[in-house]
Design a protein around this motif. Structure first.
Motif, PDB file in Angstrom:
ATOM      1  N   ALA A 326       0.286  13.418 -13.045  1.00  0.00           N
ATOM      2  CA  ALA A 326       1.468  12.545 -13.015  1.00  0.00           C
ATOM      3  C   ALA A 326       1.875  12.257 -11.574  1.00  0.00           C
ATOM      4  CB  ALA A 326       2.622  13.207 -13.762  1.00  0.00           C
ATOM      5  N   SER A 327       1.861  13.297 -10.736  1.00  0.00           N
ATOM      6  CA  SER A 327       2.287  13.034  -9.363  1.00  0.00           C
ATOM      7  C   SER A 327       1.220  12.243  -8.627  1.00  0.00           C
ATOM      8  CB  SER A 327       2.651  14.326  -8.631  1.00  0.00           C
ATOM      9  OG  SER A 327       1.584  15.214  -8.674  1.00  0.00           O
ATOM     10  N   ARG A 328      -0.025  12.431  -8.984  1.00  0.00           N
ATOM     11  CA  ARG A 328      -1.081  11.639  -8.360  1.00  0.00           C
ATOM     12  C   ARG A 328      -0.919  10.164  -8.730  1.00  0.00           C
ATOM     13  NH1 ARG A 328      -7.557  12.165  -8.060  1.00  0.00           N
ATOM     14  NH2 ARG A 328      -7.098  14.313  -7.576  1.00  0.00           N
ATOM     15  N   GLU A 329      -0.619   9.910  -9.981  1.00  0.00           N
ATOM     16  CA  GLU A 329      -0.447   8.503 -10.376  1.00  0.00           C
ATOM     17  C   GLU A 329       0.739   7.863  -9.676  1.00  0.00           C
ATOM     18  OE1 GLU A 329      -0.647   8.402 -14.651  1.00  0.00           O
ATOM     19  OE2 GLU A 329      -2.784   8.920 -14.475  1.00  0.00           O
ATOM     20  N   ARG A 330       1.812   8.647  -9.544  1.00  0.00           N
ATOM     21  CA  ARG A 330       2.991   8.115  -8.852  1.00  0.00           C
ATOM     22  C   ARG A 330       2.633   7.836  -7.383  1.00  0.00           C
ATOM     23  NH1 ARG A 330       6.476  11.609  -6.788  1.00  0.00           N
ATOM     24  NH2 ARG A 330       8.010  10.569  -5.500  1.00  0.00           N
ATOM     25  N   ALA A 331       1.882   8.752  -6.790  1.00  0.00           N
ATOM     26  CA  ALA A 331       1.482   8.566  -5.389  1.00  0.00           C
ATOM     27  C   ALA A 331       0.634   7.302  -5.236  1.00  0.00           C
ATOM     28  CB  ALA A 331       0.713   9.792  -4.903  1.00  0.00           C
ATOM     29  N   LEU A 332      -0.298   7.117  -6.156  1.00  0.00           N
ATOM     30  CA  LEU A 332      -1.161   5.936  -6.062  1.00  0.00           C
ATOM     31  C   LEU A 332      -0.359   4.652  -6.263  1.00  0.00           C
ATOM     32  CD1 LEU A 332      -4.355   7.208  -7.924  1.00  0.00           C
ATOM     33  CD2 LEU A 332      -4.090   6.732  -5.471  1.00  0.00           C
ATOM     34  N   GLN A 333       0.640   4.745  -7.128  1.00  0.00           N
ATOM     35  CA  GLN A 333       1.460   3.562  -7.368  1.00  0.00           C
ATOM     36  C   GLN A 333       2.261   3.210  -6.107  1.00  0.00           C
ATOM     37  OE1 GLN A 333       4.873   4.069  -9.767  1.00  0.00           O
ATOM     38  NE2 GLN A 333       5.349   1.980  -9.085  1.00  0.00           N
ATOM     39  N   ILE A 334       2.779   4.226  -5.416  1.00  0.00           N
ATOM     40  CA  ILE A 334       3.519   3.957  -4.166  1.00  0.00           C
ATOM     41  C   ILE A 334       2.562   3.448  -3.094  1.00  0.00           C
ATOM     42  CG2 ILE A 334       4.794   5.102  -2.280  1.00  0.00           C
ATOM     43  CD1 ILE A 334       6.243   6.700  -4.489  1.00  0.00           C
ATOM     44  N   ALA A 335       1.359   4.023  -3.064  1.00  0.00           N
ATOM     45  CA  ALA A 335       0.372   3.546  -2.082  1.00  0.00           C
ATOM     46  C   ALA A 335       0.009   2.087  -2.359  1.00  0.00           C
ATOM     47  CB  ALA A 335      -0.876   4.425  -2.132  1.00  0.00           C
ATOM     48  N   HIS A 336      -0.070   1.731  -3.631  1.00  0.00           N
ATOM     49  CA  HIS A 336      -0.383   0.351  -4.008  1.00  0.00           C
ATOM     50  C   HIS A 336       0.749  -0.593  -3.582  1.00  0.00           C
ATOM     51  CE1 HIS A 336      -1.948  -2.464  -7.468  1.00  0.00           C
ATOM     52  NE2 HIS A 336      -1.681  -3.113  -6.352  1.00  0.00           N
ATOM     53  N   GLU A 337       1.966  -0.186  -3.880  1.00  0.00           N
ATOM     54  CA  GLU A 337       3.127  -1.008  -3.517  1.00  0.00           C
ATOM     55  C   GLU A 337       3.227  -1.150  -1.999  1.00  0.00           C
ATOM     56  OE1 GLU A 337       4.775  -2.527  -5.962  1.00  0.00           O
ATOM     57  OE2 GLU A 337       5.918  -3.580  -4.396  1.00  0.00           O
ATOM     58  N   ALA A 338       2.979  -0.038  -1.297  1.00  0.00           N
ATOM     59  CA  ALA A 338       3.059  -0.082   0.171  1.00  0.00           C
ATOM     60  C   ALA A 338       1.980  -1.017   0.723  1.00  0.00           C
ATOM     61  CB  ALA A 338       2.899   1.323   0.754  1.00  0.00           C
ATOM     62  N   ALA A 339       0.788  -0.957   0.148  1.00  0.00           N
ATOM     63  CA  ALA A 339      -0.285  -1.849   0.611  1.00  0.00           C
ATOM     64  C   ALA A 339       0.089  -3.306   0.343  1.00  0.00           C
ATOM     65  CB  ALA A 339      -1.600  -1.479  -0.072  1.00  0.00           C
ATOM     66  N   LEU A 340       0.612  -3.572  -0.850  1.00  0.00           N
ATOM     67  CA  LEU A 340       1.024  -4.947  -1.194  1.00  0.00           C
ATOM     68  C   LEU A 340       2.029  -5.498  -0.194  1.00  0.00           C
ATOM     69  CD1 LEU A 340       1.881  -5.108  -5.018  1.00  0.00           C
ATOM     70  CD2 LEU A 340       0.244  -6.526  -3.784  1.00  0.00           C
ATOM     71  N   GLN A 341       3.025  -4.666   0.128  1.00  0.00           N
ATOM     72  CA  GLN A 341       4.122  -5.163   0.961  1.00  0.00           C
ATOM     73  C   GLN A 341       3.772  -5.160   2.448  1.00  0.00           C
ATOM     74  OE1 GLN A 341       8.031  -3.718  -0.012  1.00  0.00           O
ATOM     75  NE2 GLN A 341       7.602  -3.671  -2.196  1.00  0.00           N
ATOM     76  N   SER A 342       2.696  -4.465   2.810  1.00  0.00           N
ATOM     77  CA  SER A 342       2.355  -4.385   4.235  1.00  0.00           C
ATOM     78  C   SER A 342       1.502  -5.563   4.697  1.00  0.00           C
ATOM     79  CB  SER A 342       1.598  -3.079   4.509  1.00  0.00           C
ATOM     80  OG  SER A 342       0.312  -3.142   3.939  1.00  0.00           O
ATOM     81  N   MET A 343       0.872  -6.258   3.776  1.00  0.00           N
ATOM     82  CA  MET A 343      -0.088  -7.292   4.204  1.00  0.00           C
ATOM     83  C   MET A 343       0.638  -8.573   4.583  1.00  0.00           C
ATOM     84  SD  MET A 343      -3.212  -6.505   1.661  1.00  0.00           S
ATOM     85  CE  MET A 343      -3.632  -4.789   1.367  1.00  0.00           C
ATOM     86  N   VAL A 344       0.139  -9.197   5.646  1.00  0.00           N
ATOM     87  CA  VAL A 344       0.826 -10.364   6.198  1.00  0.00           C
ATOM     88  C   VAL A 344      -0.084 -11.590   6.045  1.00  0.00           C
ATOM     89  CG1 VAL A 344       1.967 -11.329   8.219  1.00  0.00           C
ATOM     90  CG2 VAL A 344       1.912  -8.838   7.897  1.00  0.00           C
ATOM     91  N   LEU A 345       0.438 -12.607   5.378  1.00  0.00           N
ATOM     92  CA  LEU A 345      -0.302 -13.868   5.253  1.00  0.00           C
ATOM     93  C   LEU A 345      -0.035 -14.672   6.523  1.00  0.00           C
ATOM     94  CD1 LEU A 345      -2.045 -15.686   3.406  1.00  0.00           C
ATOM     95  CD2 LEU A 345       0.094 -16.655   2.515  1.00  0.00           C
ATOM     96  N   LEU A 346      -1.028 -14.682   7.407  1.00  0.00           N
ATOM     97  CA  LEU A 346      -0.819 -15.323   8.710  1.00  0.00           C
ATOM     98  C   LEU A 346      -0.980 -16.832   8.619  1.00  0.00           C
ATOM     99  CD1 LEU A 346      -2.745 -12.916  11.143  1.00  0.00           C
ATOM    100  CD2 LEU A 346      -0.280 -13.056  10.728  1.00  0.00           C
ATOM    101  N   GLN A 347      -1.886 -17.274   7.767  1.00  0.00           N
ATOM    102  CA  GLN A 347      -2.220 -18.702   7.723  1.00  0.00           C
ATOM    103  C   GLN A 347      -2.670 -19.030   6.312  1.00  0.00           C
ATOM    104  OE1 GLN A 347      -4.420 -20.357  11.074  1.00  0.00           O
ATOM    105  NE2 GLN A 347      -6.148 -20.714   9.713  1.00  0.00           N
ATOM    106  N   ASN A 348      -2.317 -20.217   5.855  1.00  0.00           N
ATOM    107  CA  ASN A 348      -2.727 -20.606   4.497  1.00  0.00           C
ATOM    108  C   ASN A 348      -2.794 -22.122   4.421  1.00  0.00           C
ATOM    109  OD1 ASN A 348      -3.431 -20.323   1.823  1.00  0.00           O
ATOM    110  ND2 ASN A 348      -1.321 -20.060   1.083  1.00  0.00           N
TER     111      ASN A 348
END
Ligand code: BGC
Length: 715
Positions: A326-348
């Protein structure tokens, strides 16, 4: 302490690395802490020896670098900073602390909060970036996450703010190099994150390897005693960096280890990491009167207090938190959210992204970093579990399912390779695919401690790979995985979209897939300026204006300069002849899949008195088609002051989700304390006068207003 001999006390001041005679040394009471031992059985046994067999039964500090996750690796700290989300950063630090504490660790050498303005510096990866306000907010979050409500709470570990101070200013980004930091700059830029850490209750600070105006930080009484202890009333411990005490003589400050031990102890270093100059020389130095007993007693009192606060006297083995599913899944979910929010769309360009899952029968996935679960975790991943890391290729496969064909060709074996493998097949795949995704950047070994680069272009033959694919004439998406901002000038016009993923940690792959296919819109914003060329460095948004700032239209092409052009004909201002004066991407920049518009800036009061606040509000309208999060940013300038102040400084930010067609009123509270600045020989000043403000989606925001700070009752 009354029962402890001088040797017992000096024993507490030693932080040792694992060695064969460690257990004996602990038994004799000559070691106060151990670093880099991560084995619950071994550390429990050492704690047992310390409690049951050492002279006074004093438990051990057990330290480890838990820089961005423990087993579950989060994005590198610079990537986390790009989320501009202290709540998420706090949650990530908490998960890291829980995992580390379950492994027997009770103290970590994090957060690293060195302001970094030089992307050549390998340790920029560990830093919160170039901005003071953002760094302070993230510092508080990291300290709170690691230490929790109390140090003795289950899952809490002691934090260590490092490296005090100025390490990030190393000349030309060469790690460990000398720094040149004027006093005003030190107090206004480099010290505030440490003050924020102290105010957040950080348990410890680590000295920097670097030299500050001729005094290495590890012997800098001005920093460690005057600033830290006297001005800030810091009650926690100060630890040296790895062997930074004996290094004092390599710097040229002391003649030998004995003098180094004396200099560090007198400057206020409580605990010596890795080396043993204290063990060998302090007792004699106390007897000769070169170090006072009070210095030793103060250090030991602080060290013991921390051990009490951690609850180690009650239970040195720490809470038995299982690293359960359970704690591993929660950790992975936070890691996923952190990765999502950390990425920067520089150009599109032309809104190429997001791709439509239904429109993809065949996807070409090319480049050396598409399927590198280890490399994407980045630097400082001692205990990271590569098994938990999911590459972009696997993330894309999982998202698209079996019906889409994915052709994966790395073409370059590593990010540094110069030889192409299967280039023709990759070109053919790109020709026939519905979309081509290029995974470029740097392997993890190219950033981090002692891994600085002089050239921060994409290494190896990656630029040529982009050019070869470009020649096909089909749209190209580049995803960059790196430990620093790279200079992208030579690919920016060759690709249509650029998603900057940093080293995104173990859930980087699924997050990249989610963003490329629009499951979520990118929301990261640059915590650091992306230069066009290395020659522009240092290039940071909160620079001072100078007497000759370049005009917005200042553009010179060195090839067009007429022969024997008059010296003044090109404009006399602060720019280079061979590169635009602007960054390639500005601090705070980051696109999303919708359009945000800012309007109606209002300041609730035209005048504010010291101690008060102004409220600044804007309308933030989503005029696009998608729900998305925007990081609204508030910048301030003090246009006239006793020392010249930055042309702009971040003073507030808000992450706001806005639905399509919706308008949200965003409010910032700006306290007059945030308008203070440090001036040498005067201390902190709050000077009346006019202040300019801007609100927008990056540091070039042009929606402006102003207010006046009036003099307080005392002038
Ligand atoms: C680094 C520190 C780190 C320490 C222990 C040093 O080389 O500068 O940041 O905490 O090693 O690993």
């Amino acid at each position: 302490m009354a029962r402890m001999s001088l040797d017992d006390k000096i024993g507490q001041m030693a932080l040792a690395q694992p060695a064969e005679d460690l257990a004996d040394a602990i038994r004799q009471g000559s070691i106060g802490g151990v670093l880099n031992l991560v084995d619950r059985e071994a550390t429990n046994e050492l704690q047992r020896i310390a409690r049951e067999e050492s002279p006074h039964g004093i438990p051990l500090l057990l330290g480890r670098d838990v820089i961005h996750g423990f087993h579950t690796i989060l994005p590198i700290p610079l990537g986390q900073a790009a989320s501009w989300n202290p709540d998420l950063v706090r949650a990530g630090s908490r998960v890291a602390a829980e995992e580390a504490s379950a492994a027997g660790i009770n103290w970590t050498f994090a957060p690293m909060i060195d302001i970094a303005r030089d992307p050549r510096w390998g340790r920029i990866a560990e830093s919160p970036g170039e901005d003071v306000f953002l760094a302070c907010a993230l510092t508080r979050a990291m300290v709170e996450g690691l230490q929790g409500e109390s140090l003795s709470a289950p899952g809490s570990i002691a934090a260590c703010a490092k490296h005090f101070a100025g390490y990030g200013a190393s000349e030309s980004g060469r790690d460990y190099a000398t720094t040149h930091i004027p006093d005003n700059e030190l107090h206004n830029v480099y010290l505030p994150p440490f003050k924020a850490a102290v105010d957040a209750g950080v348990a410890s600070l680590m000295t920097s390897f670097s030299d500050l105006d001729g005094i290495p930080a590890t012997a800098h009484a001005g920093l460690l005693r005057d600033v830290l202890r006297e001005q800030w009333s810091f009650k926690g411990i100060v630890v040296s960096d790895w062997e930074s005490i004996p290094q004092l003589s390599i710097h040229g400050l002391t003649a030998d280890d004995r003098e180094s031990a004396i200099a560090a102890a007198n400057a206020g270093v409580d605990l010596e990491m890795a080396s043993d100059t204290y063990a060998r020389h302090l007792a004699e130095a106390v007897r000769s009167g070169e170090v006072s007993m009070a210095v030793i007693d103060d250090a030991v009192a602080r060290l013991l207090k921390l051990k009490f606060e951690l609850g180690l006297f009650e239970d040195p083995y720490g809470p038995a938190i299982e690293d359960a599913q359970a704690s591993r899944e929660r950790a992975l979910q936070i890691a996923h959210e952190a990765a999502l929010q950390s990425m920067v769309l520089l150009q599109n360009n032309n809104d190429l992204l997001p791709l439509d899952t239904n429109g993809i029968d065949k996807l070409a996935v090319i480049g050396p970093l598409a399927d590198q679960p280890y490399e994407q975790m980045g630097t400082w991943i001692f205990d990271g579990d590569p098994e938990r890391s999911v590459s972009a290729l696997d993330g894309l496969r999982a998202l698209l399912g079996p019906d889409s064909e994915i052709v994966h060709l790395p073409v370059l074996e590593t990010s540094r390779s110069r030889e192409f493998v299967d280039l023709e097949a990759a070109l053919e795949a790109a020709r026939t695919a519905d979309a081509t995704l290029l995974f470029l950047g740097e392997e993890s070994i190219l950033s981090g401690e002692a891994h600085s680069r002089a050239d921060i272009d994409l290494p190896g033959a990656q630029v040529e790979l982009v050019q070869r694919l470009r020649a096909i004439g089909k749209p190209l998406v580049a995803v960059i995985l790196a430990g620093r901002p790279l200079t992208l000038s030579n690919i920016v016009d060759e690709v249509d979209a650029i998603l900057y993923a940093w080293h995104p940690g173990c859930m980087g792959g699924p997050a990249i897939a989610d963003l490329l296919f629009g499951v979520e819109s990118p929301s990261g914003k640059l915590p650091v300026t992306v230069p066009r060329a290395v020659g522009q460095i240092p290039l940071y948004y909160n620079a001072r204006n100078t007497g000759k700032p370049p005009l917005p239209h200042t553009v010179v092409d060195i090839d067009d300069i007429p022969v024997r052009a008059p010296q003044t004909s090109l404009g006399m201002s602060a720019f280079h002849l061979d590169v635009a004066h602007t960054p390639l991407f500005a601090f705070g920049h980051g696109l999303s899949y919708t359009r945000f518009e800012y309007s109606n800036l209002e300041i609730n009061t035209p005048q504010v008195a010291p101690g008060g606040s102004v409220q600044i509000s804007v309308d933030l309208h989503n005029s696009g088609q998608r729900s998305a999060v925007e990081v609204a940013q508030l910048y301030v300038r003090d246009p006239v002051a006793s020392i010249t102040r930055p042309a702009r400084e971040l003073k507030g930010f808000k992450r706001v989700r806005v639905e399509p067609g919706q308008t949200v009123r965003v409010q910032f509270q700006l306290h007059t304390d945030d308008l203070k600045f440090w001036m040498r020989q005067h201390g902190w000043l709050l000077e009346p006068g006019r202040f300019q403000v801007w609100v927008g989606g990056n540091s070039e925001a042009d929606l402006a207003g102003e207010f006046e700070l009036i003099a307080g009752p005392n002038g």
